[in-house]
Design an enzyme around this catalytic site. Structure first.
Site, short mmCIF file in Angstrom:
data_model
loop_
_atom_site.label_atom_id
_atom_site.label_comp_id
_atom_site.label_asym_id
_atom_site.label_seq_id
_atom_site.Cartn_x
_atom_site.Cartn_y
_atom_site.Cartn_z
N ASP A 76 -25.08 0.72 29.70
CA ASP A 76 -24.50 0.92 31.03
C ASP A 76 -23.76 2.25 31.29
OD1 ASP A 76 -23.26 -0.15 33.81
OD2 ASP A 76 -21.76 0.24 32.90
N GLU A 101 -28.84 3.84 31.60
CA GLU A 101 -28.67 3.97 33.02
C GLU A 101 -28.09 5.40 33.08
OE1 GLU A 101 -25.99 2.29 36.91
OE2 GLU A 101 -25.30 2.06 34.61
#
EC number: 2.4.1.18
Length: 729
Positions: free
Chosen positions: A407, A460
């Site tokens: 993330d 990401e």
């Protein structure tokens, strides 16, 4: 000899070396037992076999008891019989046991290279010197005292003080007799003796149900896996030339149980319901939003406190393993969202753990995220990097997770991320790149790909940082895949335009192909696009209800025909029409309506067509796998392209019409003559469309079009994507 200062330090809970005083010691040629048991009325040492008293312990002062054994063996085993307020119980003495950690573990921890850190730190069931119990170990180098507390010692930090292990900064203690489910925390004094907030175990394998914050002892050893068939083939399934279609899920809101207080499903219930559902829809992988323990439901798991503990919200570690195993035995991979970018400041967490900025940076310009009000790991500290790399390995090895989606990588790569001038600290070269975070990401990818065959990692990453999916030995970050955030932003922006204006925004569709092969991309339609007022994917589409569904169907077809692996957030597969709410179930009742069932059927067929059609994935990351046929049909908002595979794989022609105007007898150039079978038509009645199409396929003509010698004449319905596959030469 026990001194008055020893007694005072024990009573205050500040003794730096309790093992030098408590337990079994030789004093004046006699074996003496000392135990610190505040509020006890009577203490005896007894023989563990016969139960006979071998020493009566007398009170010295304030809870310290001492007695001389009637035996001479220096390693004499004994138990303590304690009387207090009319109650009598027997317990073992943690202070009669020697150290547990070995020299090699100490060396590797100190060096910051202990890849299997979780096997040493945390709480582990062991048999030590003939006794069964739990070994606790925690890293707190700047603490002056650390103790483990729980129901077993009345949450009294003076009762079970830990042994300091030299320069490593690790403290340990063996507590005999503890069983599965014991709740515990660590009580620490800072270097100046200040009592700190009680801390959960940084390497704990279990936790209490929030809002409670204690760690829970879970024995994670002994599981016998039955997923050998999956594990042996997953490396082949994770190659860049294989189809990967991911269903992103938030376990807390996929489906709830209204008749039981609207609770979320458990891990085992997800295994029974979610797994067959995802398999039926043709997805290759589940991606689980973070399952490592977190205190605040509203963070969706992206502000974790217990990085080594599967959240108790849905069950135990053993039950999480069963979910993963069920996925594997159904042919479904499991990717887990992993959050090494930041952590919350909750008092029981990692922040200011031993009275210093241990895991985080001391300077808030480096150690605080203004976007999320969270702390940033100090990646430049070898022990912190070790902690995070070991955590990545932990999930892959202990739970057979197949991949990690990391993330917020962009926030890690840049020191000035979301910071104004003067609010960040440049790197040693004066630049904005976070060199320590870059080194950590490289180390993590090197470790996981090196130690765990067949896994994948995905970043990401929302910027143009170079080499995200380039191997580390070629100076890249070493990820297997990268989320294509630019593609997602551009295409959703295009679909938000009124169709009459889309011709002015044609490049939002075509621009992504200029860089589509610079990384190994995943095309994400993730949870981030359906929260915080953004509405659902269906709501983003233009027009009335009929047009919205048609737009969404055409968009899904375009996505599945575009180079890149696929990711769709739950609810998108049946066109949930309201924004996602983490506190409630998806709107499954919508499947009673034809248009929503139609979208679901389309996703099922797109996935199956994708997985069965090599032209759509074999050359996913190479220019040779894609060719524009019509890139500049702006006035019509029509896009035509060819996908190719390797060897003898037949080519696939994709045609998207993003206007509500039917193009009858539309001629489209093809790369080869023959019969072009219509494989997918997003306007088909089964998907909720009007049923306009090409009666199963068309033969090519030797009529020039789109710069090709051969062409086909097709009916191109409004707001539709068509797929044709060459079946005859």
């Amino acid at each position: 000899m026990t001194t008055s200062s020893d007694i005072e330090a024990l009573e205050r809970g500040t003794h730096q070396d309790p093992f030098a005083v408590l337990g079994l010691h030789e004093a004046g040629g006699k074996l003496t037992v000392r135990a610190f048991l505040p509020n006890a009325d009577k203490v005896e040492a007894i023989d563990p076999q016969s139960g006979k008293t071998i020493a009566e312990l007398k009170t010295l002062s304030g809870g310290l008891f001492e007695g001389t054994l009637s035996r001479r063996k220096k390693r004499c085993a004994y138990l303590l019989r304690v009387e207090q307020d009319g109650r009598v119980w027997t317990s073992d003495d943690p202070y009669r046991f020697g150290p547990v950690m070995g020299e090699l573990d100490e060396y590797l921890i100190g060096e910051g290279t202990h890849r299997h850190l979780w096997k040493v730190l945390g709480a582990h069931a062991i048999t030590h010197e003939g006794a069964t119990g739990v070994h606790f170990a925690v890293w707190a180098p700047n603490a002056s005292r650390v103790s483990v507390i729980g129901d077993f010692n009345g949450w009294d930090g003076r009762r079970t003080l830990m042994r300091r292990r030299g320069a490593t900064g690790v403290w340990e203690v063996f507590v005999p007799g503890l069983a599965e489910g014991a709740v515990y925390k660590y009580e620490l004094l800072s270097s100046d003796g200040t009592l700190l907030p009680h801390k959960a175990d940084p390497v704990g394998f279990g936790a209490e149900h929030p809002p409670l914050t204690g760690s829970v002892f879970r024995n994670i050893t002994g599981h016998e896996w039955s997923d050998e068939a999956w594990m042996s083939k997953r490396a082949d399934l994770h190659r860049i030339d294989r189809p990967i279609s991911i269903y992103e899920v938030h376990l807390g809101s996929w489906r709830r149980v209204p008749e039981d207080g609207n609770r979320p499903l458990s891990y085992l219930e997800h295994a029974a319901q979610l797994v067959p559902y995802a398999v039926d829809l043709g997805f290759t992988h589940l991606e689980l939003m973070p399952v490592s323990e977190y205190p605040f439901d509203g963070s969706w798991g992206y502000q974790p406190v217990g990085l080594f503990a599967p959240t108790i919200r849905f069950g135990t570690p053993a039950e999480f393993r069963e979910l993963v195993e069920t996925c594997h035995n159904a042919g479904l991979g499991v990717i887990m969202d992993w959050v090494p970018g930041h952590f919350p400041e909750d008092a029981h967490g990692l922040g200011n753990f031993d009275g210093t900025a241990l895991y985080e940076h001391a300077d808030r310009r480096e150690g605080f995220h203004p976007d999320w009000n969270t702390l940033v790991y100090n990646y430049g500290r070898r022990e912190v990097m070790n902690f995070l790399v070991a955590n990545a390995l932990y999930w892959l090895q202990e739970y057979h997770v197949d991949g990690l989606r990391v993330d917020a990588v962009a926030s890690m790569l840049y020191r000035d991320y979301s910071r104004k001038e003067g609010e960040w600290v440049p790197n040693i070269h004066g630049g904005r790149e976070n060199l320590e975070a870059i080194a950590f990401l490289k180390a993590m990818n090197t470790a996981v790909y090196g130690e765990v065959p067949g896994i994948l990692t995905a970043a990401e990453e929302s910027t143009a940082f170079p080499g995200v999916t380039t191997p580390v030995d070629a100076n890249g970050l070493g990820f297997g895949f990268k989320w294509n955030m630019g593609w997602m932003n551009d295409t959703l922006s295009y679909l938000a335009e009124d169709p009459i204006h889309r011709k002015y925004h044609h490049s939002k569709i075509t621009f992504g192909l200029h860089y589509a092969f610079s990384e190994n991309f995943i095309l994400p339609l993730s949870h981030d696009e359906v929260v915080h007022g953004k509405g659902s994917l269906l709501q983003k589409m233009q027009g009335g209800e009929h047009e919205k569904f048609a737009n969404l169907r055409a968009y899904y077809g375009f996505m599945w025909g575009h180079p890149g692996k696929k990711l769709l957030f739950m609810g998108g597969e049946f066109a949930q029409d309201r924004e996602w709410n983490h506190d409630s179930s998806l709107d499954w009742h919508l499947l009673e309506r034809g248009p929503h069932r139609g979208i679901q059927s389309l996703i099922r067929d797109l996935n199956r067509f994708y997985r069965n059609t090599p032209a759509l994935y074999e050359l996913d990351s190479r220019h040779e796998g894609f060719e524009w046929v019509e890139e500049t049909s702006n006035e019509e908002s029509v896009f035509v392209w060819v996908r190719r595979g390797t060897g003898h794989s037949p080519p696939v022609l994709a045609v998207s019409n993003f206007t509500p105007v039917e193009r009858s007898r539309r001629r489209v150039g093809v790369p080869a003559p023959g019969y072009w079978a219509e494989r997918i038509n997003t306007n088909a009645e089964i998907y909720g469309g009007d049923g306009r199409g090409n009666l199963g396929g068309v033969h090519s003509d030797q009529v020039a079009a789109s710069g090709r010698v051969h062409s086909i004449e097709i009916t191109l319905p409004p707001l539709t994507t068509l797929f044709f596959e060459l079946t005859q030469g």
